[in-house]
Design a protein around this motif. Structure first.
Motif, PDB file in Angstrom:
ATOM      1  N   GLU A 182       3.878   7.856   0.387  1.00  0.00           N
ATOM      2  CA  GLU A 182       2.865   8.079  -0.632  1.00  0.00           C
ATOM      3  C   GLU A 182       1.842   6.947  -0.601  1.00  0.00           C
ATOM      4  O   GLU A 182       2.197   5.772  -0.756  1.00  0.00           O
ATOM      5  CB  GLU A 182       3.528   8.180  -2.008  1.00  0.00           C
ATOM      6  N   LEU A 183       0.580   7.329  -0.392  1.00  0.00           N
ATOM      7  CA  LEU A 183      -0.510   6.365  -0.297  1.00  0.00           C
ATOM      8  C   LEU A 183      -1.556   6.688  -1.360  1.00  0.00           C
ATOM      9  O   LEU A 183      -1.630   7.807  -1.876  1.00  0.00           O
ATOM     10  CB  LEU A 183      -1.154   6.408   1.093  1.00  0.00           C
ATOM     11  N   ALA A 234       1.272  11.155   5.624  1.00  0.00           N
ATOM     12  CA  ALA A 234       0.717  10.533   4.424  1.00  0.00           C
ATOM     13  C   ALA A 234       0.556  11.555   3.297  1.00  0.00           C
ATOM     14  O   ALA A 234      -0.059  12.602   3.488  1.00  0.00           O
ATOM     15  CB  ALA A 234      -0.636   9.893   4.738  1.00  0.00           C
ATOM     16  N   ASP A 235       1.134  11.246   2.135  1.00  0.00           N
ATOM     17  CA  ASP A 235       0.979  12.071   0.940  1.00  0.00           C
ATOM     18  C   ASP A 235       0.093  11.325  -0.058  1.00  0.00           C
ATOM     19  O   ASP A 235       0.338  10.137  -0.336  1.00  0.00           O
ATOM     20  CB  ASP A 235       2.335  12.349   0.284  1.00  0.00           C
ATOM     21  N   PRO A 236      -0.945  11.989  -0.612  1.00  0.00           N
ATOM     22  CA  PRO A 236      -1.837  11.304  -1.562  1.00  0.00           C
ATOM     23  C   PRO A 236      -1.159  11.098  -2.916  1.00  0.00           C
ATOM     24  O   PRO A 236      -0.405  11.956  -3.390  1.00  0.00           O
ATOM     25  CB  PRO A 236      -3.027  12.266  -1.675  1.00  0.00           C
ATOM     26  N   LYS A 237      -1.410   9.960  -3.508  1.00  0.00           N
ATOM     27  CA  LYS A 237      -0.905   9.652  -4.845  1.00  0.00           C
ATOM     28  C   LYS A 237      -2.062   9.137  -5.684  1.00  0.00           C
ATOM     29  O   LYS A 237      -2.785   8.224  -5.274  1.00  0.00           O
ATOM     30  CB  LYS A 237       0.205   8.597  -4.771  1.00  0.00           C
ATOM     31  N   ALA A 238      -2.231   9.723  -6.869  1.00  0.00           N
ATOM     32  CA  ALA A 238      -3.355   9.353  -7.741  1.00  0.00           C
ATOM     33  C   ALA A 238      -3.065   8.030  -8.442  1.00  0.00           C
ATOM     34  O   ALA A 238      -2.811   7.979  -9.651  1.00  0.00           O
ATOM     35  CB  ALA A 238      -3.616  10.463  -8.754  1.00  0.00           C
ATOM     36  N   VAL A 239      -3.116   6.968  -7.685  1.00  0.00           N
ATOM     37  CA  VAL A 239      -2.756   5.640  -8.206  1.00  0.00           C
ATOM     38  C   VAL A 239      -3.724   5.195  -9.297  1.00  0.00           C
ATOM     39  O   VAL A 239      -3.325   4.564 -10.292  1.00  0.00           O
ATOM     40  CB  VAL A 239      -2.745   4.614  -7.056  1.00  0.00           C
ATOM     41  N   SER A 240      -5.008   5.529  -9.131  1.00  0.00           N
ATOM     42  CA  SER A 240      -6.018   5.031 -10.062  1.00  0.00           C
ATOM     43  C   SER A 240      -6.177   5.897 -11.311  1.00  0.00           C
ATOM     44  O   SER A 240      -6.980   5.578 -12.188  1.00  0.00           O
ATOM     45  CB  SER A 240      -7.383   4.933  -9.345  1.00  0.00           C
ATOM     46  N   ASN A 241      -5.449   6.978 -11.408  1.00  0.00           N
ATOM     47  CA  ASN A 241      -5.542   7.851 -12.580  1.00  0.00           C
ATOM     48  C   ASN A 241      -4.667   7.301 -13.701  1.00  0.00           C
ATOM     49  O   ASN A 241      -3.435   7.294 -13.587  1.00  0.00           O
ATOM     50  CB  ASN A 241      -5.094   9.275 -12.221  1.00  0.00           C
ATOM     51  N   SER A 301      15.605  16.739  -8.492  1.00  0.00           N
ATOM     52  CA  SER A 301      14.656  15.636  -8.661  1.00  0.00           C
ATOM     53  C   SER A 301      13.354  16.084  -8.003  1.00  0.00           C
ATOM     54  O   SER A 301      13.320  17.107  -7.308  1.00  0.00           O
ATOM     55  CB  SER A 301      15.180  14.359  -8.008  1.00  0.00           C
ATOM     56  N   TYR A 302      12.283  15.322  -8.206  1.00  0.00           N
ATOM     57  CA  TYR A 302      11.002  15.747  -7.641  1.00  0.00           C
ATOM     58  C   TYR A 302      10.353  14.604  -6.873  1.00  0.00           C
ATOM     59  O   TYR A 302      10.662  13.421  -7.063  1.00  0.00           O
ATOM     60  CB  TYR A 302      10.070  16.241  -8.746  1.00  0.00           C
ATOM     61  N   HIS A 303       9.464  14.958  -5.972  1.00  0.00           N
ATOM     62  CA  HIS A 303       8.657  13.982  -5.240  1.00  0.00           C
ATOM     63  C   HIS A 303       7.346  14.668  -4.839  1.00  0.00           C
ATOM     64  O   HIS A 303       7.106  15.816  -5.193  1.00  0.00           O
ATOM     65  CB  HIS A 303       9.396  13.451  -4.006  1.00  0.00           C
ATOM     66  N   ASP A 304       6.528  13.966  -4.095  1.00  0.00           N
ATOM     67  CA  ASP A 304       5.214  14.510  -3.690  1.00  0.00           C
ATOM     68  C   ASP A 304       4.375  14.916  -4.897  1.00  0.00           C
ATOM     69  O   ASP A 304       3.662  15.935  -4.863  1.00  0.00           O
ATOM     70  CB  ASP A 304       5.396  15.723  -2.759  1.00  0.00           C
ATOM     71  N   GLY A 342       0.796  -1.219   0.000  1.00  0.00           N
ATOM     72  CA  GLY A 342       0.000   0.000   0.000  1.00  0.00           C
ATOM     73  C   GLY A 342       0.827   1.266   0.000  1.00  0.00           C
ATOM     74  O   GLY A 342       0.277   2.354  -0.172  1.00  0.00           O
ATOM     75  N   VAL A 343       2.161   1.139   0.181  1.00  0.00           N
ATOM     76  CA  VAL A 343       3.055   2.303   0.146  1.00  0.00           C
ATOM     77  C   VAL A 343       3.683   2.385  -1.243  1.00  0.00           C
ATOM     78  O   VAL A 343       4.299   1.430  -1.710  1.00  0.00           O
ATOM     79  CB  VAL A 343       4.147   2.210   1.229  1.00  0.00           C
ATOM     80  N   TYR A 344       3.545   3.529  -1.897  1.00  0.00           N
ATOM     81  CA  TYR A 344       4.032   3.691  -3.271  1.00  0.00           C
ATOM     82  C   TYR A 344       5.308   4.530  -3.369  1.00  0.00           C
ATOM     83  O   TYR A 344       5.897   4.633  -4.451  1.00  0.00           O
ATOM     84  CB  TYR A 344       2.940   4.332  -4.137  1.00  0.00           C
ATOM     85  N   GLY A 345       5.734   5.091  -2.275  1.00  0.00           N
ATOM     86  CA  GLY A 345       6.956   5.887  -2.295  1.00  0.00           C
ATOM     87  C   GLY A 345       7.235   6.463  -0.926  1.00  0.00           C
ATOM     88  O   GLY A 345       6.351   6.530  -0.060  1.00  0.00           O
ATOM     89  N   VAL A 346       8.484   6.885  -0.710  1.00  0.00           N
ATOM     90  CA  VAL A 346       8.868   7.511   0.554  1.00  0.00           C
ATOM     91  C   VAL A 346       9.907   8.590   0.267  1.00  0.00           C
ATOM     92  O   VAL A 346      10.768   8.430  -0.598  1.00  0.00           O
ATOM     93  CB  VAL A 346       9.419   6.471   1.563  1.00  0.00           C
ATOM     94  N   HIS A 347       9.807   9.702   0.966  1.00  0.00           N
ATOM     95  CA  HIS A 347      10.772  10.792   0.822  1.00  0.00           C
ATOM     96  C   HIS A 347      10.786  11.601   2.115  1.00  0.00           C
ATOM     97  O   HIS A 347      10.024  11.332   3.046  1.00  0.00           O
ATOM     98  CB  HIS A 347      10.418  11.703  -0.364  1.00  0.00           C
ATOM     99  N   ASP A 348      11.660  12.583   2.162  1.00  0.00           N
ATOM    100  CA  ASP A 348      11.809  13.424   3.353  1.00  0.00           C
ATOM    101  C   ASP A 348      11.962  12.578   4.616  1.00  0.00           C
ATOM    102  O   ASP A 348      11.400  12.896   5.672  1.00  0.00           O
ATOM    103  CB  ASP A 348      10.608  14.365   3.506  1.00  0.00           C
ATOM    104  N   LEU A 349      12.727  11.494   4.482  1.00  0.00           N
ATOM    105  CA  LEU A 349      13.006  10.651   5.649  1.00  0.00           C
ATOM    106  C   LEU A 349      14.102  11.311   6.481  1.00  0.00           C
ATOM    107  O   LEU A 349      15.200  11.558   5.993  1.00  0.00           O
ATOM    108  CB  LEU A 349      13.450   9.256   5.198  1.00  0.00           C
ATOM    109  N   ILE A 350      13.796  11.592   7.732  1.00  0.00           N
ATOM    110  CA  ILE A 350      14.745  12.222   8.638  1.00  0.00           C
ATOM    111  C   ILE A 350      14.892  11.336   9.873  1.00  0.00           C
ATOM    112  O   ILE A 350      13.899  10.934  10.481  1.00  0.00           O
ATOM    113  CB  ILE A 350      14.285  13.626   9.074  1.00  0.00           C
TER     114      ILE A 350
END
Length: 406
Positions: free
Chosen positions: A271-272, A304-311, A333-336, A247-255
């Motif tokens: 990213e969920l 939790a950051d939303p990700k448009a998985v179904s789009n 690079s980009y994220h979120d 269910g997790v599609y990505g991770v960033h800003d890990l501190i």
């Protein structure tokens, strides 16, 4: 019968320090420090006496260096005693950083000894004196080298078992003592067989080794106190565990926040699927936090950051953004990444992370990317923010997401 069973039970730390058992971390640290205290005390007394008898300043200096190590070890034992105390109202994150404070104090002592010895050695170069070399002097130095070889290994082993940078610092200090004592022995032999006064020169070299060691220890300790980049291997392990969660599609800003050995906190953006309900997103975030706590003993906070998985068009929009960034030549690079489709246009939001030196301001980067992405589709609207070493900047543009305040 007291023999073996009593030894294993009553003195279990002997086996534990070699990684063959386990009681409290504090007890292991005390035993390891006590061994170093006794060895350094004996070495210091022997070397000072040998240097006094022979007149070799560098031998006396080496002996006093061992005596300062005794005080440092006592300080280390006190540090582990207080660092092991649980968190309280005034110190909610515990007392583990006292170990880093200890390393800082130790490095200051080492630097003081190095500076003092440097001054005295320069004076001896300017005003050389005859020294008396004996087998007793040579024997004291050789025994010192052997003892410091043992302490280098002993402290290193304790540091690995206890995951303690303080013991690693003491290991590095012992190794520098080996180098400096070897220099003293070489100077004594050269002066005895050739008559050349090299005691002061070797004293200068020895002091430089001590100063270099003190600088390295202080730099590492201060970095831990101020807040440094986490260990790369541990960082990747944490990311892997998070990404392996269904269910997790990505991770960033890990501190990762270090409050002392075995006392870490972490925060991360995961990213969920944007279609999850609030309860479902909360449960998934709880799953991630529980895994980190169980596997690494890390207290984590997950955003939790939303990700448009179904789009089905999301990948197309991402490729357009990547192409636009590529054409700008910016080292980012980009994220979120998130997209909202409306009748008037396609709104995408994202955050940029610098991957190298860049002399452009955040606003200039926004304008450059906006210009390029509009070449792919004039209906694009972008909302962009730049993360500089985990510090978020100003938001530029508009994402199209309706907020209550709008």
């Amino acid at each position: 019968m007291r023999s073996r069973r009593h030894w294993e039970k009553g003195n279990g730390t002997v086996m534990e320090i070699f990684g063959m058992g386990g009681t409290s971390r504090q007890r292991k640290a005390f035993f390891a420090a006590l061994v170093g205290l006794i060895i350094n005390l004996i070495l210091g007394m022997v070397k000072i006496f040998a240097g006094w008898q022979s007149g070799f300043l560098s031998v006396i200096g080496d002996g006093f260096n061992n005596i300062t190590d005794v005080g440092a070890v006592i300080l280390l034992m006190m540090t582990f005693y207080y660092a092991s105390k649980p968190s309280d109202k005034e110190h909610p994150f515990g007392h583990g950083r006292l170990e880093y404070v200890n390393s800082t104090v130790m490095s200051a002592i080492i630097l003081y000894v190095g500076i003092t010895l440097l001054v005295e050695s320069v004076q001896k170069i300017l005003h050389p004196e005859d020294n008396y070399f004996s087998i007793w002097t040579a024997s004291a130095l050789i025994v010192g080298i052997i003892a410091k070889l043992f302490l280098t290994w002993w402290y290193k082993r304790a540091g690995e078992n206890l995951k303690s940078e303080a013991f690693n610092a003491y290991s590095a200090d012992s190794f520098s003592d080996i180098l400096s004592t070897t220099g003293v022995l070489v100077a004594a032999c050269v002066e005895y067989f050739s008559g050349y006064h090299v005691d002061g020169i070797m004293g200068v070299i020895m002091s430089l080794f001590i100063l270099y060691t003190g600088y390295g220890i202080m730099k590492e300790a201060l970095n831990s106190i101020i807040g440094a980049t986490p260990d790369a291997e541990m960082y990747e392990k944490i990311k892997t565990v998070i990404l392996e969660t269904p269910g997790v599609y990505g991770v960033h800003d890990l501190i990762v926040h270090d409050y002392g050995p075995e006392n870490h906190f972490a925060s991360a953006h995961v990213e969920l699927d944007s279609n999850l309900t609030l309860v479902e997103g909360h449960e998934l975030a709880e799953t991630v936090m529980t895994k980190l706590r169980n596997e690494f003993n890390i207290q984590a906070v997950v955003h939790a950051d939303p990700k448009a998985v179904s789009n089905p068009k999301e990948m197309e929009y991402m490729r357009d953004l990547e192409a636009a960034i590529y054409r700008t030549g910016l080292p980012v690079s980009y994220h979120d990444f998130f997209v909202v489709e409306k009748e008037e246009g396609i709104y995408i939001s994202f955050e940029l992370e610098l991957k190298g030196p860049c002399d452009k301001s955040d606003e200039e980067m926004y304008q450059m990317i906006l210009t390029e992405i509009l070449k792919s589709n004039p209906k694009y609207f972008i909302e962009m923010m730049v993360d500089r070493n985990f510090i978020s900047g100003k938001v530029y543009g508009k994402s199209g997401i309706e907020h209550p305040a709008e």
